[in-house]
Scaffold this motif. Structure first.
Motif, short mmCIF file in Angstrom:
data_model
loop_
_atom_site.label_atom_id
_atom_site.label_comp_id
_atom_site.label_asym_id
_atom_site.label_seq_id
_atom_site.Cartn_x
_atom_site.Cartn_y
_atom_site.Cartn_z
N GLN A 38 0.84 -1.21 0.00
CA GLN A 38 0.00 0.00 0.00
C GLN A 38 0.87 1.25 0.00
N LEU A 39 1.91 1.27 0.82
CA LEU A 39 2.79 2.44 0.90
C LEU A 39 3.56 2.64 -0.39
N ILE A 40 4.09 1.56 -0.96
CA ILE A 40 4.85 1.67 -2.19
C ILE A 40 3.97 2.17 -3.34
N GLY A 41 2.70 1.80 -3.31
CA GLY A 41 1.78 2.24 -4.36
C GLY A 41 1.38 3.70 -4.25
N SER A 42 1.56 4.29 -3.05
CA SER A 42 1.07 5.66 -2.86
C SER A 42 2.16 6.67 -2.53
N ASP A 43 3.31 6.22 -2.02
CA ASP A 43 4.36 7.14 -1.57
C ASP A 43 5.65 6.93 -2.35
N PRO A 44 6.42 8.00 -2.57
CA PRO A 44 7.73 7.86 -3.22
C PRO A 44 8.79 7.40 -2.22
N PHE A 45 9.61 6.44 -2.62
CA PHE A 45 10.71 5.97 -1.78
C PHE A 45 11.97 5.88 -2.63
N ASP A 46 13.13 6.00 -1.96
CA ASP A 46 14.42 5.89 -2.63
C ASP A 46 15.08 4.54 -2.39
N LEU A 47 14.60 3.80 -1.36
CA LEU A 47 15.21 2.53 -1.01
C LEU A 47 14.25 1.75 -0.13
N VAL A 48 14.31 0.41 -0.24
CA VAL A 48 13.52 -0.47 0.62
C VAL A 48 14.46 -1.41 1.36
N LEU A 49 14.31 -1.49 2.69
CA LEU A 49 14.95 -2.52 3.49
C LEU A 49 13.90 -3.57 3.79
N LEU A 50 14.17 -4.82 3.41
CA LEU A 50 13.11 -5.83 3.37
C LEU A 50 13.53 -7.11 4.09
N ASP A 51 12.73 -7.51 5.08
CA ASP A 51 12.91 -8.80 5.73
C ASP A 51 12.30 -9.90 4.85
N VAL A 52 12.84 -11.11 4.96
CA VAL A 52 12.32 -12.21 4.15
C VAL A 52 11.08 -12.82 4.77
N ASN A 53 11.12 -13.05 6.08
CA ASN A 53 10.00 -13.72 6.76
C ASN A 53 9.05 -12.68 7.36
N LEU A 54 7.88 -12.55 6.74
CA LEU A 54 6.89 -11.58 7.19
C LEU A 54 5.60 -12.32 7.57
N PRO A 55 4.79 -11.74 8.43
CA PRO A 55 3.64 -12.48 8.97
C PRO A 55 2.57 -12.84 7.94
N LEU A 73 13.41 1.00 -8.10
CA LEU A 73 13.49 1.14 -6.65
C LEU A 73 14.43 0.09 -6.06
N PRO A 74 15.56 0.50 -5.46
CA PRO A 74 16.51 -0.49 -4.93
C PRO A 74 15.99 -1.16 -3.66
N VAL A 75 16.35 -2.44 -3.51
CA VAL A 75 15.92 -3.25 -2.37
C VAL A 75 17.15 -3.88 -1.73
N ILE A 76 17.23 -3.79 -0.40
CA ILE A 76 18.24 -4.50 0.37
C ILE A 76 17.52 -5.48 1.30
N PHE A 77 17.83 -6.76 1.18
CA PHE A 77 17.25 -7.75 2.08
C PHE A 77 17.96 -7.71 3.43
N LEU A 78 17.18 -7.78 4.51
CA LEU A 78 17.69 -7.94 5.86
C LEU A 78 17.06 -9.20 6.43
N THR A 79 17.86 -10.22 6.67
CA THR A 79 17.26 -11.48 7.08
C THR A 79 18.24 -12.38 7.80
N ALA A 80 17.68 -13.27 8.61
CA ALA A 80 18.49 -14.27 9.30
C ALA A 80 18.77 -15.46 8.39
N ASN A 81 18.12 -15.51 7.22
CA ASN A 81 18.35 -16.61 6.27
C ASN A 81 19.67 -16.39 5.54
N ASP A 82 20.70 -17.12 5.94
CA ASP A 82 22.01 -16.93 5.33
C ASP A 82 22.41 -18.08 4.42
#
Length: 229
Positions: A38-55, A73-82
């Protein structure tokens, strides 16, 4: 520059937002896929920090959707999955970087800088780190504020609120937008009444009889009336 932090660990999300805000970025928090889309569809962003496991879904699927809608839009994954395959999957989906938990915040900040540099974002694209009209002076990088000769005590959330208002000076920011952008986007930590109390407290700190900055638009939201010099 605006960064969307998609992380369902509430403490980690809050910590990331605080550190990024302190480094001169403007963050927005999301705790699930639905809110993030919803936020990505309505707001401008320069970067996304993204977890892999979401509810409510998988970060890999969300990354795929982000890249389809906003390929730039650049994406950086942040996750415990290594696992090696997870890292490869992340890059195959178009992510710019993959950071495994636990990580050192300064290293993450450097990686954020590197990604933004690679995609052509510079400090010139970022919101101003300082706002002043000669009476009120706000330094969003140093997290300091002065009113005349008085040093003000401003909370982190109040700095985020001030930055959002000053960045959109002269434009109405609705209460819904402020609730979603500045606090828990799921509405778990702040309600409409709390926003009113916070805004009134902030006004008492920065305004006096001769200097009014925040104008209430009844039934809608708020406008920053101050003029930067």
């Amino acid at each position: 520059m605006r960064i969307l932090v998609i992380e369902d660990d509430l403490a980690l999300n809050a910590g990331l937002c605080f550190e990024l805000d302190s480094s001169g970025y403007l963050t927005v928090a999301a705790y699930n896929c639905r809110k993030a889309e919803q936020l990505i569809g309505s707001d401008p962003f320069d970067l996304v920090l993204l977890d892999v496991n979401l509810p409510d879904g998988n970060g890999f699927d969300l990354c795929r959707n982000i890249k389809q809608a906003r390929p730039e839009l650049p994406v950086i994954f942040l996750t415990a999955n290594d696992l090696e395959q997870d890292v490869l999957d992340g890059f195959d989906l178009g992510a710019e970087d993959y950071v495994t938990k636990p990580f050192h915040m300064q290293i993450l900040l450097r990686r954020v800088e590197a990604v933004l540099r690679r995609v052509g974002k510079t400090a010139a694209d970022a919101p101003a780190d300082r706002w002043s009209d000669g009476f009120l002076t706000l330094d969003f990088s140093a997290l300091t504020a002065r009113r005349g000769e008085e040093t003000l005590s401003i909370t982190p959330n109040e700095y985020k609120l001030l930055r959002e208002l000053t960045e959109h000076a002269g434009k109405i920011l609705t209460r819904r937008i402020l609730l979603e952008r500045l606090w828990d986007s799921g509405g778990n930590f702040i309600d409409d009444h709390t926003l009113t109390v916070t805004m009134n407290r902030l006004r008492s700190k920065i305004e006096d009889d001769a200097h009014t900055y925040i104008h209430t638009v009844r039934g809608m939201g708020y406008i920053w009336k101050g003029e930067h010099r």
